[in-house]
Design an enzyme around this catalytic site. Structure first.
Site, short mmCIF file in Angstrom:
data_model
loop_
_atom_site.label_atom_id
_atom_site.label_comp_id
_atom_site.label_asym_id
_atom_site.label_seq_id
_atom_site.Cartn_x
_atom_site.Cartn_y
_atom_site.Cartn_z
N LYS A 63 0.83 -1.21 0.00
CA LYS A 63 0.00 0.00 0.00
C LYS A 63 0.87 1.26 0.00
O LYS A 63 0.64 2.18 -0.79
CB LYS A 63 -0.90 0.00 1.25
CG LYS A 63 -1.59 1.31 1.50
CD LYS A 63 -2.48 1.27 2.72
CE LYS A 63 -1.81 1.58 4.02
NZ LYS A 63 -1.51 3.00 4.28
N ASN A 64 1.87 1.28 0.89
CA ASN A 64 2.65 2.51 1.04
C ASN A 64 3.63 2.75 -0.11
O ASN A 64 4.24 3.81 -0.19
CB ASN A 64 3.40 2.51 2.38
CG ASN A 64 2.46 2.79 3.54
OD1 ASN A 64 1.28 3.11 3.32
ND2 ASN A 64 2.97 2.69 4.75
N CYS A 96 -4.83 13.50 13.22
CA CYS A 96 -4.89 12.09 12.86
C CYS A 96 -4.80 11.29 14.15
O CYS A 96 -4.21 11.75 15.13
CB CYS A 96 -3.72 11.82 11.92
SG CYS A 96 -3.01 10.23 12.03
N ARG A 102 1.10 14.84 13.39
CA ARG A 102 1.58 14.62 12.02
C ARG A 102 1.54 15.89 11.15
O ARG A 102 0.72 16.00 10.24
CB ARG A 102 0.81 13.49 11.37
CG ARG A 102 0.97 12.19 12.09
CD ARG A 102 0.26 11.05 11.44
NE ARG A 102 1.04 10.38 10.42
CZ ARG A 102 0.64 9.28 9.80
NH1 ARG A 102 -0.51 8.75 10.08
NH2 ARG A 102 1.39 8.72 8.90
N ASP A 111 4.90 0.76 12.01
CA ASP A 111 3.69 0.10 11.52
C ASP A 111 3.62 -1.38 11.92
O ASP A 111 2.65 -2.07 11.60
CB ASP A 111 3.60 0.21 9.98
CG ASP A 111 3.21 1.62 9.54
OD1 ASP A 111 2.86 2.45 10.40
OD2 ASP A 111 3.26 1.90 8.32
N ARG A 144 -8.58 -0.52 4.88
CA ARG A 144 -7.66 0.48 4.32
C ARG A 144 -6.33 -0.17 3.94
O ARG A 144 -5.63 0.34 3.07
CB ARG A 144 -7.37 1.58 5.35
CG ARG A 144 -8.54 2.51 5.60
CD ARG A 144 -8.09 3.66 6.48
NE ARG A 144 -6.77 4.10 6.06
CZ ARG A 144 -5.80 4.51 6.87
NH1 ARG A 144 -5.99 4.57 8.16
NH2 ARG A 144 -4.63 4.88 6.39
C1 UD1 Z 1 4.63 7.01 6.36
C2 UD1 Z 1 3.73 5.80 6.17
C3 UD1 Z 1 3.15 5.36 7.50
C4 UD1 Z 1 4.27 5.14 8.53
C5 UD1 Z 1 5.18 6.35 8.61
C6 UD1 Z 1 6.40 6.11 9.48
C7 UD1 Z 1 2.89 6.13 3.91
C8 UD1 Z 1 1.74 6.45 3.03
N1 UD1 Z 1 2.67 6.17 5.24
O1 UD1 Z 1 3.78 8.06 6.86
O2 UD1 Z 1 2.39 4.16 7.31
O3 UD1 Z 1 3.69 4.90 9.80
O4 UD1 Z 1 5.66 6.70 7.28
O5 UD1 Z 1 7.13 5.04 9.00
O6 UD1 Z 1 3.97 5.81 3.44
N2 UD1 Z 1 6.79 14.83 10.47
C9 UD1 Z 1 6.91 16.17 10.72
N3 UD1 Z 1 6.72 17.06 9.68
C10 UD1 Z 1 6.41 16.63 8.41
C11 UD1 Z 1 6.30 15.25 8.17
C12 UD1 Z 1 6.49 14.37 9.22
O7 UD1 Z 1 7.18 16.59 11.85
O8 UD1 Z 1 6.26 17.49 7.52
C13 UD1 Z 1 6.99 13.85 11.58
C14 UD1 Z 1 5.74 13.04 11.90
O9 UD1 Z 1 4.86 13.72 12.76
C15 UD1 Z 1 6.33 11.78 12.51
C16 UD1 Z 1 7.65 11.62 11.75
O10 UD1 Z 1 7.92 12.88 11.14
O11 UD1 Z 1 6.61 11.99 13.87
C17 UD1 Z 1 7.63 10.56 10.68
O12 UD1 Z 1 6.48 10.72 9.87
P1 UD1 Z 1 6.51 10.42 8.30
O13 UD1 Z 1 7.66 9.56 7.95
O14 UD1 Z 1 6.33 11.70 7.57
O15 UD1 Z 1 5.17 9.59 8.15
P2 UD1 Z 1 4.31 9.56 6.86
O16 UD1 Z 1 5.20 9.78 5.68
O17 UD1 Z 1 3.11 10.42 7.03
#
Ligand code: UD1
Length: 423
Positions: free
Chosen positions: A22-23, A116, A121, A306, A398
């Site tokens: 999915k990801n 969320c 996030r 995850d 999902r």
């Molecule tokens: C992706 C995965 C999700 C997984 C996560 C962590 C997808 C579609 N989803 O989510 O299943 O749980 O990686 O492995 O691939 N952060 C910030 N600012 C930002 C972006 C992120 O502070 O602009 C922080 C987040 O709050 C979190 C950390 O960075 O604490 C990691 O999040 P991130 O890797 O961005 O998660 P996703 O990409 O949303």
């Protein structure tokens, strides 16, 4: 509303096919926006999140056909560059259209994803990175308004935290920027490598995907492609844990042990025996009790957040204790009270949970507030004494393709039914 009923106590045995990730599929679908030529993906899992991404791309103007795990996208006539709140609020990964839209059309209006269940996030890393690439960005009325009428320009972007989707968004944006972009402190997940490989098959010039420094040389245009999505490593790990927690033996095919290095090491330490096969691996519960193992979630190649909830379900039945520490998201222990209702002994101290093993779990009526928490309750239900009723299963839809069918085929007693109408 649907629910799932699991009659616990069956040992799982047999062969189980692992779906496409999915990801990986979500960013790959948005990469179609980068080209006006036909874009074809195979091994795409049939999931609610994928259908939602297809709906989002369709409302942008993409013409999409989708059947039998194949999706073809024609983004030649895209005109609408707005991703509306109504879709984005249902799925955070919708933010992945931002980079491709700005890169190809010079503008995008994407709703902020909002809160969320597993933490705040934010999307600051996506937004700041695009600004570094020359986009003008304004946040108003809950939307990110990005514009770069003369195109994006390559830059060096040092990301303050490791973010998977921000790395993907910026990598896609940089493929059509003028000159060189260097992403520093990039995420190293296999899904990033998969996206880079697909973009390279479209003519992008990318080096270093899979390391923390990715270099992209921008090109004028990208062509269409035909590409197959990598196996789902989270689904792989989930079913590996299902084998152990039911004292069974499963052969997981169409996957790769190399996708879960840290998790497979942790599962081996619980006593399980893992043997690689030609297109996956076999995992067998050890002959003795499940051993307690400490884990801490980290960006790849560390233990994936995850898989934290599923590992915790396994540890509830260990012989001893296990410390599970969550370092990625600040509110990702919602499965704890539900597991405790099934007889688990878990105490949470800040970002760590101390799980003391119990001899058995007892079935209960439970529900979960996110995808991985839900599947951890399925795992607990498979091992518990009695009939577990899992509510709010739309989370499972999902992220787990044909969950009940796959588990039934290997011996689980699990079925979906309508919940009785509330009084
Ligand atoms: C992706 C995965 C999700 C997984 C996560 C962590 C997808 C579609 N989803 O989510 O299943 O749980 O990686 O492995 O691939 N952060 C910030 N600012 C930002 C972006 C992120 O502070 O602009 C922080 C987040 O709050 C979190 C950390 O960075 O604490 C990691 O999040 P991130 O890797 O961005 O998660 P996703 O990409 O949303």
């Amino acid at each position: 509303m649907d629910r799932i009923i699991i009659q616990g106590g069956s040992t799982l045995n047999g062969t189980l096919h692992i779906s496409g990730a999915k990801n990986a599929a979500l960013p790959l679908l948005t990469a179609a926006l980068l080209t006006e030529e036909p874009f074809h993906l195979s091994n795409v899992p049939e999931l609610a999140d994928i259908r939602l991404m297809i709906e989002l791309l369709s409302q942008h103007g993409c013409v999409i056909t989708s059947q039998n795990n194949e999706v073809t996208i024609d983004a030649s006539a895209v005109e609408n560059t707005t991703a509306p709140y109504d879709i984005v609020r249902k799925m955070r990964a919708s933010i992945l259209v931002l980079g491709p839209l700005v890169a190809r059309f010079g503008k995008a209006r994407v709703s902020l994803p909002g809160g969320c269940a597993i933490g705040t996030r934010p999307v600051d890393i996506h937004v700041n990175g695009l600004q570094k690439l020359g986009a003008q960005i304004e946040l108003s009325e809950g939307y990110i308004n990005a514009s770069a009428p003369d195109g994006l320009v390559g830059a060096t972007i040092s990301m303050p935290m490791i973010s998977v989707t921000a790395t993907e968004n910026l990598m896609m944006a940089a493929t059509l920027a003028k000159g060189e972009t260097v992403l520093i402190n990039a995420a190293r997940e296999p899904e990033i490598i998969d996206l880079a490989n697909c973009l390279k098959s479209m003519g992008a010039i990318i080096e270093g995907a899979g390391t923390d420094r990715i270099t992209i040389q921008g090109v004028d245009r990208l062509k269409g492609t035909s590409y197959s999505v990598i196996p789902d490593r989270i689904e792989t790990a989930t079913y590996a844990i299902a084998a152990i927690i039911t004292q069974g033996e499963l052969t997981l095919c169409d996957t790769d042990l190399a996708l879960i290095p840290t998790v497979s090491e942790a599962l081996t330490r619980t006593g399980a025996i893992i043997t690689p096969t030609a297109n996956g691996f076999t995992i067998k519960a050890g002959s003795g009790p499940i051993q307690g193992v400490d884990v801490m979630t980290e960006p790849y190649p560390g233990f994936a957040t995850d898989i934290q909830a599923q590992m915790m379900a396994l540890m509830t039945l260990s012989n001893g204790a296990s410390m599970i520490t969550e370092t990625i998201f600040e509110n990702r222990f919602m499965h704890v009270p539900e597991l405790c209702r099934m007889g688990a002994n878990i105490t949470v101290h800040g970002s760590s949970a101390l799980v003391r093993g119990v001899p058995y779990l007892s079935a209960a009526e439970v529900m979960a507030t996110d995808l991985r928490a839900s599947v951890s309750l399925v795992l607990a239900g498979l091992a518990a004494k009695g009939d577990t009723i899992l509510n709010r299963i739309y989370h499972l839809d999902r992220g787990y393709e044909k969950l009940e069918q796959k588990l039934t085929d290997v011996g689980a007693k699990i079925e979906r039914s309508k919940a009785p109408a509330e009084a």
